[in-house]
Scaffold this active site. Structure first.
Site, PDB file in Angstrom:
ATOM      1  N   HIS A  50      32.371  28.206  -5.852  1.00  0.00           N
ATOM      2  CA  HIS A  50      32.340  26.748  -5.896  1.00  0.00           C
ATOM      3  C   HIS A  50      30.888  26.272  -5.824  1.00  0.00           C
ATOM      4  CE1 HIS A  50      34.356  22.788  -4.295  1.00  0.00           C
ATOM      5  NE2 HIS A  50      33.567  22.589  -5.337  1.00  0.00           N
ATOM      6  N   HIS A  56      29.081  27.981  -2.457  1.00  0.00           N
ATOM      7  CA  HIS A  56      29.869  28.723  -1.481  1.00  0.00           C
ATOM      8  C   HIS A  56      31.061  29.351  -2.201  1.00  0.00           C
ATOM      9  CE1 HIS A  56      31.822  24.733  -1.581  1.00  0.00           C
ATOM     10  NE2 HIS A  56      32.936  25.390  -1.310  1.00  0.00           N
ATOM     11  N   ASP A  58      35.279  29.981  -1.893  1.00  0.00           N
ATOM     12  CA  ASP A  58      36.516  29.566  -1.227  1.00  0.00           C
ATOM     13  C   ASP A  58      37.493  30.738  -1.211  1.00  0.00           C
ATOM     14  OD1 ASP A  58      35.853  26.820  -0.701  1.00  0.00           O
ATOM     15  OD2 ASP A  58      36.029  26.454  -2.854  1.00  0.00           O
ATOM     16  N   LYS A 194       6.736  45.901 -22.530  1.00  0.00           N
ATOM     17  CA  LYS A 194       5.978  46.083 -21.299  1.00  0.00           C
ATOM     18  C   LYS A 194       5.315  44.750 -20.951  1.00  0.00           C
ATOM     19  CE  LYS A 194       2.591  49.058 -19.050  1.00  0.00           C
ATOM     20  NZ  LYS A 194       1.894  47.960 -18.361  1.00  0.00           N
ATOM     21  N   ASP A 196       3.018  42.058 -18.674  1.00  0.00           N
ATOM     22  CA  ASP A 196       1.756  42.044 -17.944  1.00  0.00           C
ATOM     23  C   ASP A 196       1.899  41.169 -16.703  1.00  0.00           C
ATOM     24  OD1 ASP A 196      -0.837  42.576 -17.355  1.00  0.00           O
ATOM     25  OD2 ASP A 196      -1.708  41.309 -18.911  1.00  0.00           O
ATOM     26  N   GLU A 339       1.442  44.114 -23.953  1.00  0.00           N
ATOM     27  CA  GLU A 339       0.700  45.338 -23.654  1.00  0.00           C
ATOM     28  C   GLU A 339       1.233  46.563 -24.391  1.00  0.00           C
ATOM     29  OE1 GLU A 339       0.765  45.914 -19.414  1.00  0.00           O
ATOM     30  OE2 GLU A 339      -1.341  45.372 -19.315  1.00  0.00           O
TER      31      GLU A 339
END
Length: 495
Positions: A50, A56, A58, A194, A196, A339
């Site tokens: 919910h 939260h 229920d 990759k 950075d 990279e």
């Protein structure tokens, strides 16, 4: 007992304004005529996620023709050592077990409701102050106890020893690392870009996210914009692996753009999260709702990760390219200004804290982490005493890489790539680490040694460079930034 178990539920809802089921009140009946679960059918339970004012879960148990309900701010516990708070709320109609959707703004419980799990249960004990049940669902199974602590406040507990596959989320796990190498040939590999940035594990539990660097530092307060990730996941408990990155003015991933965020917290971190926001790129899943995924092959972990659909303003699951030629992915990385790529075996398990050949990083740009063992002043400010004059600026950093025996071997100096702020901040930080003797096990060039300020070798810098010379020196290194996420003992020669 009130024969109309749903009176409180109806009083809070307007059937004309909410899509929730709001059954009409039945004619008054004697308490002994109240509806009961049909014989021969186990009662159902449902746990609903919910997203209201606060996220939260229920927790609802079918009982005497209604769903007896508790709100769990941190979700259903997966660890028997950790009880979670449970707030007893009004009974709901059984039809609510099928409800998913959005409750309009202005209505009670406004927000979205989704099914987290559903199944049947067996009552082991049911009193006004304690409820013991055995659940059988897709995600949740086993024995749970709810016990009253006062008024509408309860706790929910998962019983011990019932699930041999249960594993608590580890707090001290270190990420798996790749070895430098060439592009692997043949099938059975997947490629990822990759990035950075800085490596970080993200623990999500009970609607809260906590980030830790590869050396165990808590980064949660440094990057407050990443905390909201926990509010968007459907799982109550996760451990994610990824990279924190930032973009430069051209919209490209830049380690330098991340430097201003290091070590910040409070109002400064909040301000920078708006002016220089970071993002979390998630590429692996290590734990899911009480189950370790470390022993699953990479292929299966990626499928589970992608099923979570992690996508938000500051987090994303970047693509993986299974059985795709590494050259093609490298070309895409080059076009994006990245990279390089990391190639991962599809059948590889996750090996925490290990630098494994099952993961290989293939770079487009040479980069290296190195330990700072000293610094020299700007030439115009050099001091005859052989030390940087007070108030002067750093001219170059003297760098080393530990060998297999842990001795710091000198690999050269870096004197370019600094901003004026870099020079000031480095001087202040490194001056506090000054020591009398050189920490290097090999000789530093005499001209630099004469004017050097030696420092305790604990700070790690990141540089790009052209190549390694035959003498093991960095050719044309350029300073990128300080690696707060790496310990000096972790540094190795990358190529």
């Amino acid at each position: 007992m009130d024969p109309d178990r749903l009176h409180a539920y109806r009083a809070k809802r307007d059937a004309a304004r909410t899509p929730e089921p709001v059954p009409e009140a039945a004619p008054e009946t004697a308490p002994e005529a109240k509806p009961r679960t049909r014989r021969g059918r186990k009662p159902i339970f449902v746990v609903q996620e919910h997203r209201a004012t606060a996220l939260h879960w229920d927790f609802r148990l079918e009982r005497d023709g209604v769903l007896v309900s508790w709100a769990l701010p941190k979700g259903v516990p997966t660890d028997p050592k950790r009880n979670h708070r449970a707030v007893h709320t009004e009974d709901h109609p059984v039809e609510y077990a099928d409800f998913t959707g959005r409750i309009p703004a202005g209505e009670y419980g406004a927000g979205t409701v989704a099914t987290y799990d559903r199944g049947t249960y067996v009552v082991e004990k049911w009193t006004d102050d304690e409820v013991k049940v055995e659940l059988t669902g897709e995600r949740l199974s086993g024995h749970y106890t709810l016990f009253r602590t006062g008024g509408s406040d309860w706790m929910i507990h998962r019983e011990k020893g019932q699930d041999p596959d249960f594993a608590a989320v580890p707090d001290d796990l270190r990420p798996m690392l790749a070895i430098p190498g060439t592009a692997p040939a043949g099938a059975g590999w997947a490629c990822e870009f990759k990035w950075d940035g800085i490596r970080a594990l993200c623990r999500v539990e009970g609607g809260r996210a906590r980030l830790r660097s590869r050396n165990g530092n808590d980064l949660s307060e440094t990057y407050p914009e990443l905390k909201a990730l926990a509010k968007t996941v459907s799982s109550a408990q996760l451990l994610l692996d990824g990279e924190i990155i930032a973009l430069d003015e051209d919209g490209k991933v830049s380690f330098g753009a991340l430097q201003t965020r290091f070590g910040t917290s409070g109002s400064e971190a909040a301000r920078l999260s708006r002016t220089n926001p970071a993002s979390y790129l998630v590429f692996d899943l290590l734990h899911l709702d009480g189950r370790s995924t470390l022993d699953l092959p990479y292929k299966d972990r990626r499928e589970l990760l992608e099923s979570l659909e992690l996508s938000g303003p500051h987090w994303q699951t970047p693509p993986s390219f299974p059985d795709t030629p590494v050259a093609d992915v490298l070309e895409a990385a080059r076009a994006a200004g990245l990279e390089g790529v990391v190639a991962k075996r599809l059948d590889s398990t996750y090996q925490p804290g290990t630098r494994s050949p099952a993961w290989r990083k293939v770079k487009l740009t040479e980069s290296q982490s190195a330990v700072i063992g000293g610094f020299t002043p700007l030439k115009s400010q050099g001091a005859a005493t052989g030390r940087a004059a007070r108030g002067s600026q750093i001219g170059a950093l003297l760098l080393g890489v530990p060998d297999e025996a842990g001795r710091l071997r000198y690999v050269g100096k870096v004197g370019s790539g600094f901003t004026e702020q870099d020079r000031r901040v480095l001087l202040e930080a490194l001056s506090e680490l000054a020591v009398a003797e050189s920490p290097f096990a090999t000789a530093v060039d005499a001209v630099d040694a004469r004017v050097a300020t030696w420092v305790e070798p604990v700070v790690v810098a990141e540089v790009t460079f052209g190549e390694w010379t035959s003498k093991g020196r960095l050719r044309h290194p350029v300073f990128k930034g300080i690696r707060t996420d790496k310990d000096a003992a972790e540094v190795v020669r990358e190529s």
